[in-house]
Scaffold this active site. Structure first.
Site, mmCIF file in Angstrom:
data_model
loop_
_atom_site.group_PDB
_atom_site.id
_atom_site.type_symbol
_atom_site.label_atom_id
_atom_site.label_comp_id
_atom_site.label_asym_id
_atom_site.label_seq_id
_atom_site.Cartn_x
_atom_site.Cartn_y
_atom_site.Cartn_z
ATOM 1 N N GLU A 232 0.857 -1.189 0.000
ATOM 2 C CA GLU A 232 0.000 0.000 0.000
ATOM 3 C C GLU A 232 0.892 1.236 0.000
ATOM 4 O O GLU A 232 1.606 1.500 0.966
ATOM 5 C CB GLU A 232 -0.916 0.005 1.229
ATOM 6 C CG GLU A 232 -1.885 1.173 1.262
ATOM 7 C CD GLU A 232 -2.690 1.212 2.537
ATOM 8 O OE1 GLU A 232 -2.736 2.274 3.185
ATOM 9 O OE2 GLU A 232 -3.282 0.159 2.898
ATOM 10 N N CYS A 266 -2.150 8.950 2.648
ATOM 11 C CA CYS A 266 -1.918 8.455 1.290
ATOM 12 C C CYS A 266 -3.036 8.825 0.320
ATOM 13 O O CYS A 266 -2.833 8.760 -0.894
ATOM 14 C CB CYS A 266 -1.710 6.944 1.291
ATOM 15 S SG CYS A 266 -3.103 5.996 1.912
#
Length: 458
Positions: A232, A266
């Protein structure tokens, strides 16, 4: 013995001095984890009991964890409390997901070759899990990597970010207090060299990574044959603003979505596309709200934006913003360093398309606004990068919003909410360079299990 000094994110005060683990300790951790896996996973009832007790223990220490997150990671205390609440929910989601994960019967008589056979699948723990975590959500990221392993019956070794290990260490202590036998969860405090030795060891069955794309893809290329993984990474999240009546709510919300945790998320909103006739006005409204954000020590109750994770990151953000302005971006607000680890909430209008703030993840309190002539032009720009995570579109025209969503290259498109939207049971993943595999509590649990088919000849 190498030391790890953990500092308060804003003041630099020492919070803890920890002994780091060497390669000998890495080998011991791996051997213990492998031995536990080979001995067989704990009964499901025992795992559920541990998770139930753990959720209650974390809840008792809710405020302690919140203050720890604010101090070691620099997340404003009000947002840190939300993170702890999510973490507790994540533990309980894993219990629910255990009831949703099951094998299935496989029909065998589609052709004569299968007649006289019965088959079904069962799910087995994949083996030793190694997790490398990031600094920005020091408790909740550990929850997303460790709790699925516990629920799935896998021994797990987690390496927290060196700047924010304290939440993970406390979580591991509570896991043991909740009744999980020693060795099923181990915390590794490692330098980069020993971390790579841990990750690439052939005893590792599954590797979970949350962090930078450069590091994640590099480690993936070095995994031992057979090691599965999930990565990720970040994105440069785009938001397309169409015709949307509730502009006031949008503006206040988009400041939060772009500046939350000083942009160190993110899926922070980084690129906003607005029709050219509206871009200047909307940029100014966003800037007005952004300029009113209180920047300071995250432990203070009135703090909206805490520090950046390091002075080095503040240096980088300062350089990128200055380059964008020099290259033609219009500075609407901010654009200045406050101190070694703090930067003003910054709004830039029409930075060049090839500027770093337009093409790379800023991971700072910076949002960029661009004008477009047509929605297709906005979509093309939103899709133009080699990263792709979550995207958003705001429009009162539902049909148009759905058409835009269909064209956006993203793992999730959020309509009339921000790219930061997430609940912990939904699939969460990056496309292109932004990641590999699918996160989310239940999805990660499934990654940590393997199907085995049992065929019986009648």
């Amino acid at each position: 013995m190498e030391k790890l000094i953990v500092k308060q994110a804003y003041t630099g005060e020492t919070l803890a001095e920890l002994e780091m683990h060497d390669n000998t300790r890495v080998q011991q951790m791996l051997s213990m984890a492998q031995t536990l896996h080979k001995a067989g996973r704990l009964p499901e009832a025992q795992r559920i009991e541990v998770l139930q007790k753990l959720a209650n223990l974390v809840e008792i220490e809710h405020e302690d964890f919140s203050r720890l997150i604010a101090n070691e990671g620099g997340k404003p205390i009000r947002d840190a409390r939300v993170e702890v609440t999510r973490a507790i929910s994540g533990i309980r989601i894993a219990i629910i997901e255990l009831g949703n994960i099951k094998g299935e019967e496989i029909p065998m008589d589609y052709t004569p070759a299968g007649v006289g056979h019965k088959a079904h699948t069962i799910l087995e723990s994949i083996g030793v899990v190694v997790a490398v975590s990031a600094f920005n959500h020091p408790l909740n990221l550990a929850i997303h990597q460790v709790i699925p392993a516990i629920a799935s019956g896998c021994p797990v070794i987690i390496k927290p970010a060196g700047l924010t290990p304290l939440c993970t260490l406390r979580l591991a202590a509570l896991i043991q207090e909740a009744g999980l036998p020693v060795g099923w969860v181990q915390v590794a405090l490692l330098n980069n060299e020993n971390a790579e030795k841990l990750v690439t060891d052939p005893r590792v069955a599954f590797f979970s990574f949350i962090g930078s794309a450069k590091v994640g893809w590099s480690l993936k290329s070095k995994l031992a044959p057979g090691t599965r993984c999930a990565l990720e990474h970040g994105g440069v999240a785009p938001l397309i603003f169409d015709e949307y009546a509730n502009e006031e709510d949008f503006v206040s919300g988009v400041v939060k979505a772009s500046m939350y945790h000083s942009g160190q998320v993110c899926v922070s909103v980084q690129r906003i596309y607005v029709a050219e006739k509206r871009m200047q006005d909307l940029a100014q409204k966003i800037a007005t709200v952004a300029a009113g954000q209180v920047v300071g020590d995250a432990i203070n109750e009135d703090c909206d934006l805490g520090p950046l994770i390091s002075a080095k990151e503040t240096d980088r953000i300062e350089l990128w913003v200055n380059e964008a302005i020099t290259s033609g971006a219009q500075l609407i607000t901010g654009g200045k360093r406050i101190n070694a680890v703090s930067y003003e909430p910054t709004v830039l209008l029409n930075p060049p398309k090839d500027a770093k703030v337009s093409t790379q993840e800023v991971f700072g309190p910076v949002v960029c606004i661009y004008g477009y002539k047509t929605l297709d032009e906005a979509i093309e720009q939103a899709n133009s990068l080699d990263v792709s995570f979550q995207a958003a579109v705001f429009s009162d025209n539902v049909q148009r919003a759905m058409e835009v969503a269909a064209k956006l290259e993203a793992s999730a498109v959020i309509i009339n909410d921000y790219t930061t939207f997430r609940v912990d049971w939904m699939p969460f993943a990056g496309r292109k360079h932004s990641g590999y595999g699918i996160g989310g509590i239940g999805y990660t649990m499934r990654d940590m299990l393997e199907h085995k088919m049992i065929v019986v000849k009648k």
